[in-house]
Design an enzyme around this catalytic site. Structure first.
Site, PDB file in Angstrom:
ATOM      1  CG  HIS A 231     -39.802  91.976 -57.575  1.00  0.00           C
ATOM      2  ND1 HIS A 231     -39.440  92.572 -56.390  1.00  0.00           N
ATOM      3  CD2 HIS A 231     -38.988  92.489 -58.527  1.00  0.00           C
ATOM      4  CE1 HIS A 231     -38.447  93.430 -56.611  1.00  0.00           C
ATOM      5  NE2 HIS A 231     -38.151  93.393 -57.897  1.00  0.00           N
TER       6      HIS A 231
ATOM      7  CG  HIS B  62     -31.872  92.534 -53.898  1.00  0.00           C
ATOM      8  ND1 HIS B  62     -32.722  93.318 -53.158  1.00  0.00           N
ATOM      9  CD2 HIS B  62     -31.761  93.144 -55.097  1.00  0.00           C
ATOM     10  CE1 HIS B  62     -33.123  94.351 -53.875  1.00  0.00           C
ATOM     11  NE2 HIS B  62     -32.532  94.265 -55.054  1.00  0.00           N
TER      12      HIS B  62
END
Length: 600
Positions: free
Chosen positions: A137, A183
């Protein structure tokens, strides 16, 4: 002899004792040598077959072990020696490379002293949906989810560990033609997409020949989508998997996809449709509105937004977060053509999205909280869905420190892609590492049959059902060694040698989970416990053996001294050398335990 300063004028001295063979080792040596002082290859073979349950061992294996032990311990006289002494025999049993605790870790027949050979022993010809797959992830992050750096280094490290699913978040770069990986909506620094792609190509198959899946979270304009498609195509070339038809009726097998790279994301057309659908539902406000029939945490896309860590609603979809900023083309042929595993939009809530379609397979993605509530109300539907389709579960929004959730509940419901923050550490990640030590560490572990079978009455496995004990595992912890080689003498205690104890337990089905511990051994760098524990197992196929060692440090917190975890289904019976790992999952050079495993 080790000295510890208690004050300026006083020192305590402790003798560092050499590890002595446990009584069981001495007894086995005496029994198989008929009371003699040396063990031949034939006698060693008898021990391997009867005590170690290595039914496939041959005289050549025994001779190879004998040769390697003598080469290590008696290099000068090895050509004059053809037998093992008691100390040689103990050395063999306490060698993690020659006497591994799990079946797929090493093969004596193929042993090379420069590496540990691993053996893939499961059937790799079933569809991808029949396997648990080692999944990362936010694979590019070096630390936490809010302000760490993005880099290709953690991607490389994950691939070298055997991770098979890598996640990349694609965002527009600082120039009009650049694509960055980061991100989004956080303070994380970017890394160029092309750098990540090149590193993936170079290291994709360094630990395993089986396919690498790239899950893409796309926040790009149509022009940058085309640019990304060009980068991907040019970087991977013939390595890319292209499905023969737009919709697969069944996933290919890992064997068919060896050395291939698979792109998994939502097709551009579906982004536009999901935006239109979202807007129309808001305008209608009718009884058919999905949000009036199921809770918001269950109204997820087949590829729900995995970026919940940046603080958005955990049930929100990708269309909610990005499509208001950039429109999607009706078709993007070059980009769409790259997609090997499609993620689509559910029609009518979670129950409908878990419906198994006859002529189509897809991927569904849920955050850990939505998944927890889903299995509470639709547990058997989840298992039916994962018999044919792929289910991805990712960490909840509040895991800013890159921690992870408990993976066993996901595996017990057949979820293949449990996305973990590989840059973190902790017990949940130790369990993940342990599961994927199975099957030679290739990143694909075949699901047990009970998760794939359907009864004549159309029933599937129910994880909530009460089950009888199916198998019992007995574990004896003999001793430990190696800390004095890998740590400074004052690492654990400033004033004396450490007081080690070992915790042993099971992670798995709720009824099987337990943790036990040995007594503390005071002032011993080479502790001898010789304690046995029994574990009744109801679902042994999914049980993981947990082992942790600590140094007792009252009144302060006990000091971590090593851990490991591996599937019970892979355990080799008999006396075995168990290597220990640090908090991050890296193996220690010397630290190990001598243990015995027996199935009743």
């Amino acid at each position: 002899m080790a000295s510890y300063s208690v004050c300026i004028c006083f020192k305590r001295k402790f003798r560092l004792a050499e590890p002595e063979p446990p009584a069981d080792v001495k007894e086995a040596f005496m029994r198989y040598t008929a009371g003699g002082t040396h063990m031949t290859a034939e006698q060693l073979l008898g021990f391997l077959a009867e005590e170690q349950k290595d039914g496939g061992a041959t005289i050549s294996d025994a001779e190879r072990i004998l040769e390697m032990v003598l080469n290590r311990r008696h290099h000068v006289t090895k050509f004059a020696r053809t037998t093992l002494t008691l100390d040689d025999f103990h050395h063999f049993l306490f060698s993690t490379d020659l006497n591994s605790p799990i079946g797929s870790q090493v093969s004596i027949q193929n042993f090379n002293p420069d590496r540990t050979w691993k053996v893939v022993h499961q059937d790799m010809r079933a569809p991808l949906s029949h396997y648990f797959i080692y999944t990362g992830h936010n694979s590019y992050l070096t630390g936490n989810q809010l302000n760490s750096n993005s880099s290709d280094v953690p991607i490389i490290q994950a691939l070298k560990r055997g991770v098979r699913v890598v996640e990349l978040d694609l965002w527009p770069g600082s120039t009009k033609d650049s694509v960055h990986v980061l991100h989004g909506r956080t303070l994380t620094t970017p890394v160029e997409l092309i750098k990540c792609l090149k590193s993936i190509k170079e290291h994709a198959f360094s630990a395993s020949p089986y396919p690498v899946i790239l899950t893409l979270e796309d926040h790009l304009t149509p022009d940058l989508q085309a640019k990304a498609a060009q980068m991907i195509s040019q970087t991977f070339g013939d390595m890319l998997f292209y499905p023969k038809s737009e919709s697969l009726t069944e996933f290919p097998s890992p064997e068919e996809l060896k050395y291939r790279v698979i792109i998994s994301t939502k097709p551009p057309k579906e982004y536009l449709e999901s935006k239109s659908s979202h807007n129309s539902r808001k305008e209608k406000d009718s009884d058919e509105d999905i949000s009036t029939r199921v809770p918001s945490y269950l109204t997820v896309d087949r590829e729900s937004n995995d970026k919940s860590d940046s603080g958005r609603s955990e049930g929100s979809s990708e269309t909610d977060e990005s499509n208001d900023e950039c429109g999607r083309p009706l078709e993007a042929p070059a980009y769409k053509h790259l997609i090997g595993i499609h993620a689509g939009k559910p029609r009518g809530g979670l129950k409908a999205s878990l419906r198994v379609e006859v002529n189509k397979v897809s991927r569904l993605s849920l955050n850990e909280q939505a998944f927890g509530k889903a299995i509470a109300s639709h547990g058997t539907d989840v298992i039916r869905f994962t018999q044919k389709n792929l289910l991805r579960v990712y960490p909840k929004a509040t895991r800013f420190n890159s921690s992870n959730y408990k993976p066993l509940i996901g595996w017990l419901h057949g979820a293949q892609l449990l996305a973990f923050n590989m840059q973190g550490h902790g017990r949940a990640l130790w369990l993940m590492h342990g599961m994927f030590r199975a099957n030679g560490g290739c990143g694909y572990v075949k699901k047990p049959d009970f998760l794939l079978n359907v009864s004549p009455h159309n029933q599937v496995f129910d994880p909530k059902a009460k089950l009888p004990v199916k198998k019992t595992l007995k574990v004896r912890v003999y001793m430990g060694d190696g800390w004095h080689s890998d740590f400074k003498k004052t690492h654990f205690d400033l004033y004396s040698p450490p007081d080690f104890y070992t915790r042993v337990g099971i992670a798995g089905a709720a009824a099987d989970e337990t943790m036990k511990e040995t007594k503390k051994k005071q002032n011993k760098w080479t502790p001898v416990w010789n304690e046995e524990f029994t574990f009744p197992l109801r679902v042994p196929e999914m049980a993981l053996l947990r082992i942790e060692v600590y140094e007792y440090n009252m009144p302060e917190k006990d000091v971590f001294a090593g851990q490991t975890c591996f599937p019970v289904s892979e355990l080799r019976q008999g006396i075995r050398a168990v290597p220990l790992f640090n908090r991050k999952g890296d193996i220690y050079a010397s630290v190990k335990l001598l243990m015995r495993f027996l199935f009743l």
